[in-house]
Design an enzyme around this catalytic site. Structure first.
Site, PDB file in Angstrom:
ATOM      1  N   GLY A  78       0.715  -1.269  -0.014  1.00 58.05           N
ATOM      2  CA  GLY A  78      -0.129  -0.049  -0.159  1.00 58.05           C
ATOM      3  C   GLY A  78       0.722   1.176  -0.003  1.00 58.05           C
ATOM      4  O   GLY A  78       1.685   1.284  -0.653  1.00 58.05           O
ATOM      5  N   ILE A  79       0.513   2.031   0.751  1.00 58.51           N
ATOM      6  CA  ILE A  79       1.105   3.583   0.732  1.00 58.51           C
ATOM      7  C   ILE A  79       2.542   3.405   1.310  1.00 58.51           C
ATOM      8  O   ILE A  79       3.428   4.129   0.601  1.00 58.51           O
ATOM      9  CB  ILE A  79       0.060   4.688   1.931  1.00 58.51           C
ATOM     10  CG1 ILE A  79      -1.133   4.617   1.153  1.00 58.51           C
ATOM     11  CG2 ILE A  79       0.833   5.797   2.126  1.00 58.51           C
ATOM     12  CD1 ILE A  79      -1.993   5.523   2.187  1.00 58.51           C
ATOM     13  N   ASN A 110       3.291   5.340   8.884  1.00 57.81           N
ATOM     14  CA  ASN A 110       2.451   5.108   7.976  1.00 57.81           C
ATOM     15  C   ASN A 110       1.527   4.131   8.549  1.00 57.81           C
ATOM     16  O   ASN A 110       0.269   3.902   8.096  1.00 57.81           O
ATOM     17  CB  ASN A 110       2.842   4.545   6.709  1.00 57.81           C
ATOM     18  CG  ASN A 110       2.116   3.747   5.702  1.00 57.81           C
ATOM     19  OD1 ASN A 110       1.187   4.661   5.271  1.00 57.81           O
ATOM     20  ND2 ASN A 110       2.442   2.659   5.729  1.00 57.81           N
ATOM     21  N   TYR A 160     -10.724   4.245  15.055  1.00 59.43           N
ATOM     22  CA  TYR A 160     -10.037   4.708  14.149  1.00 59.43           C
ATOM     23  C   TYR A 160     -10.082   6.196  13.974  1.00 59.43           C
ATOM     24  O   TYR A 160      -8.839   6.811  13.873  1.00 59.43           O
ATOM     25  CB  TYR A 160     -10.503   4.127  12.860  1.00 59.43           C
ATOM     26  CG  TYR A 160      -9.721   4.277  11.436  1.00 59.43           C
ATOM     27  CD1 TYR A 160      -8.354   3.575  11.271  1.00 59.43           C
ATOM     28  CD2 TYR A 160     -10.190   5.138  10.590  1.00 59.43           C
ATOM     29  CE1 TYR A 160      -7.705   4.043  10.240  1.00 59.43           C
ATOM     30  CE2 TYR A 160      -9.440   5.268   9.618  1.00 59.43           C
ATOM     31  CZ  TYR A 160      -8.075   5.219   9.364  1.00 59.43           C
ATOM     32  OH  TYR A 160      -7.385   5.356   8.363  1.00 59.43           O
ATOM     33  N   LYS A 210      -6.646   8.679  14.669  1.00 57.24           N
ATOM     34  CA  LYS A 210      -6.186   9.488  13.652  1.00 57.24           C
ATOM     35  C   LYS A 210      -6.336  10.877  13.892  1.00 57.24           C
ATOM     36  O   LYS A 210      -5.418  11.954  13.498  1.00 57.24           O
ATOM     37  CB  LYS A 210      -6.934   9.151  12.286  1.00 57.24           C
ATOM     38  CG  LYS A 210      -6.518   7.998  11.692  1.00 57.24           C
ATOM     39  CD  LYS A 210      -5.321   7.610  11.422  1.00 57.24           C
ATOM     40  CE  LYS A 210      -4.840   6.435  10.702  1.00 57.24           C
ATOM     41  NZ  LYS A 210      -3.336   6.164  10.216  1.00 57.24           N
TER      42      LYS A 210
END
Length: 235
Positions: free
Chosen positions: A14-15, A78, A142, A146
């Protein structure tokens, strides 16, 4: 001259993988962290590249890990997880794990690498947050972790900035990664309809912003959050 060293969490896919590839293309030494080893993991162009198996839930082992890895010039926080459980029936184990991976481990990593960065007169930290931390999210833990990571970004920028350490964040909208599998189809359609292009971000699009912040963004960009959400606030 020794190539600069970047440490990237969640670097196996992914990222994180796209960011690792971006730093490698610039000749950085890349250390990736991932829960599981990936024998096929490689980064053409890196002066050296290694993927280290490490479970970020084990926050107590982070300081020793960083000491073993040696000086870190750029840290990319990340790694992240999303449980997608209902707010009124959230498993305690999922809550604890989400807090550890999404918030406690990034803070522990910053604390571990910051003294060396300050001693060397500078460094860069890039935290990968989410639009969920700005607008709220059905997965409440979540979203809260964040949002807290954005607050930590500003706090550490204030604390470390005078010593030459730049701490910034990116806040992507949904990205074409494995995490999308946990989002219901109706929710995906709603999200796609909220952006200008009607699609999700590609990992490399977010990674390009991460690499810019980690390498060549101006020193006056500090304590900032760059939104990578295709105008989601505008529709």
């Amino acid at each position: 001259m020794t190539a600069p060293h970047v440490l990237i969490t969640g670097a196996s896919a992914g990222i994180g993988l796209a960011a690792a590839q971006g730093f490698a293309a610039l000749g950085y030494r890349v250390t990736g962290l991932a829960r599981r080893a990936r024998p096929e993991w490689s980064l053409p162009g890196a002066s050296s590249a290694v993927l280290v198996p490490f479970d970020l839930e084990q926050t107590g082992g982070i300081a020793a890990l960083v000491e073993e890895l040696g000086p870190v010039d750029v840290l990319v926080n990340n790694a992240g997880i999303m449980c997608s459980a209902p707010w009124d029936a959230y498993p305690e184990e999922s809550r604890r794990r989400t807090l550890a991976v999404n918030l406690e481990s990034p803070v522990a990593l910053i604390r571990a690498v910051a003294p060396g960065m300050l001693d060397r007169g500078g460094g860069r930290v890039v935290n990968v947050s989410s639009i969920a931390g700005q607008m709220g999210h059905p997965d409440i833990w979540y979203g809260m972790t964040k949002a807290a990571l954005l607050s930590a970004t500003r706090s550490f920028a204030r604390l470390l900035g005078p010593g030459g350490v730049l701490v910034n964040a990116v806040a992507p909208g949904p990205v074409e990664t494995a995490m999308l599998a946990s989002i219901p189809e109706a929710r995906k359609a709603q999200i796609a309809g909220s952006v200008m292009t009607g699609r999700f971000a590609r990992p490399e699009e977010v990674a390009e912003v991460i690499v810019w912040l980690g390498t060549r963004s101006p020193a006056y960009v500090n304590g900032s959050t760059l939104d990578v959400n295709d105008g989601a606030y505008l529709r």
